[in-house]
Design a protein around this motif. Structure first.
Motif, PDB file in Angstrom:
ATOM      1  N   LYS A   1       1.304  -1.040   0.138  1.00  0.00           N
ATOM      2  CA  LYS A   1      -0.212   0.085   0.133  1.00  0.00           C
ATOM      3  C   LYS A   1       0.753   1.232   0.425  1.00  0.00           C
ATOM      4  O   LYS A   1       1.532   2.070  -1.100  1.00  0.00           O
TER       5      LYS A   1
ATOM      6  N   SER B   1      -5.743  -9.271   6.254  1.00  0.00           N
ATOM      7  CA  SER B   1      -5.575  -9.770   7.863  1.00  0.00           C
ATOM      8  C   SER B   1      -5.079 -11.286   7.851  1.00  0.00           C
ATOM      9  O   SER B   1      -4.886 -11.899   9.225  1.00  0.00           O
TER      10      SER B   1
ATOM     11  N   GLY C   1      -1.555  -7.603   3.567  1.00  0.00           N
ATOM     12  CA  GLY C   1      -0.716  -5.850   3.414  1.00  0.00           C
ATOM     13  C   GLY C   1       0.006  -6.179   4.998  1.00  0.00           C
ATOM     14  O   GLY C   1       1.599  -6.196   4.901  1.00  0.00           O
TER      15      GLY C   1
HETATM   16  P1  PGA Z   1      -4.534  -6.492   5.611  1.00  0.00           P
HETATM   17  O1  PGA Z   1      -4.486  -6.179   3.926  1.00  0.00           O
HETATM   18  O2  PGA Z   1      -3.715  -7.760   5.441  1.00  0.00           O
HETATM   19  O3  PGA Z   1      -3.459  -5.277   6.485  1.00  0.00           O
HETATM   20  O4  PGA Z   1      -5.320  -6.700   6.454  1.00  0.00           O
HETATM   21  C1  PGA Z   1      -4.210  -6.725   2.911  1.00  0.00           C
HETATM   22  C2  PGA Z   1      -4.901  -6.676   1.617  1.00  0.00           C
HETATM   23  O5  PGA Z   1      -5.789  -4.982   1.174  1.00  0.00           O
HETATM   24  O6  PGA Z   1      -4.835  -6.961   0.256  1.00  0.00           O
END
Ligand code: PGA
Length: 256
Positions: free
Chosen positions: A13, A217, A238
């Protein structure tokens, strides 16, 4: 169902400046080199400004590089945007499309996602198309309908163009992203099974070879149980992809 090679993809991100990015990539590359019989593919999706630096850093590495979005036009007056061709030019071979942070936060529609998928395929980028329901849609029992309509709306009309070599899907419940909450294993099993059947119905037998990632998550603690679910062929990660120890543990689990 075929046993597919897993894909572990890190979605950074809008995180990491160059110095930290270099350090993190080095740690992941060193770790993955040390795994004998590495049984999974690895992908890092940094912000666009870091693509060129990281692609130079990984020139002798099997780790692949992806972008987080692209524009649907090849070039022109689109201030602030970046085209699929430009991504290829700086070393990307994958692109995430239709991430929920773009669908919901930036009002990206299925039509826009579809145009981006077409543009990315034209440049031979492998697309990871993200779909997922919100918490309210889940409570209303609309999960499957939402996923089906996002997939139908985002796929190019010529479904025979969708191949396991150019398209991957990621099921990412919006309410699970960055929240520490995940669906139960039974729920993930059900949704991924339904997605597989739907894709086979829409696309044909080729869909039995498409990789379906779970995202939302995922971390070193829950990766083993999630990755062992039928029709889960990897993870889109993420938060946990920003911490070397955590991401490397997930790589170890996926490589077993
Ligand atoms: P996260 O994000 O693992 O922080 O939940 C996953 C994603 O948005 O691809």
């Amino acid at each position: 169902m075929e046993n597919m090679r897993r894909l572990i993809a890190g979605n950074w991100k809008m995180n990491n400046l160059a110095a930290r990015a270099e350090q993190l990539v080095q740690a992941i590359d060193n770790h993955s080199k040390s795994i004998i019989n590495n049984k999974c593919d690895l992908l890092i999706c940094p912000s666009a400004n870091l693509l060129q630096m990281i692609s130079k850093q990984l020139v002798n590495s099997p780790i692949m590089i992806g972008a987080q979005d692209c524009h649907f036009e090849e070039k022109g007056a689109f201030t602030g945007e970046i085209s699929a061709k430009m991504l290829v030019d700086v070393g990307a071979s994958y692109v995430l499309l239709g991430h929920s942070e773009r669908r919901h936060g930036l009002f990206e529609t299925d039509n826009v996602v579809r145009a981006k998928v077409k543009a990315a395929h034209k440049e031979s980028l492998i697309t990871i198309i993200c779909v997922g329901e919100t918490d309210i849609q889940k409570e209303n029992g609309e999960t499957l309908n939402i996923l089906e309509s996002q997939i139908n709306g985002s796929l190019p009309e010529a479904k025979d163009k969708i191949k396991s070599s150019n398209t991957i899907f990621a099921y990412e419940p919006v309410w699970a992203i960055g929240t520490g909450k995940t669906p139960t294993l039974t729920e993930i099993t059900e949704v991924h099974g339904q997605l597989r059947n739907f894709l086979i119905k829409e696309i044909g037998p080729e869909a039995s070879r498409l990789r379906l990632l779970y995202g939302g998550s995922m971390n070193a603690k829950n990766a083993l149980s999630i990755l062992n679910i039928d029709n889960v062929d990897g993870g889109l990660i993420g938060g946990a992809s920003l911490i070397e120890d955590e991401f490397c543990k997930i790589i170890d689990i996926a490589s077993e």
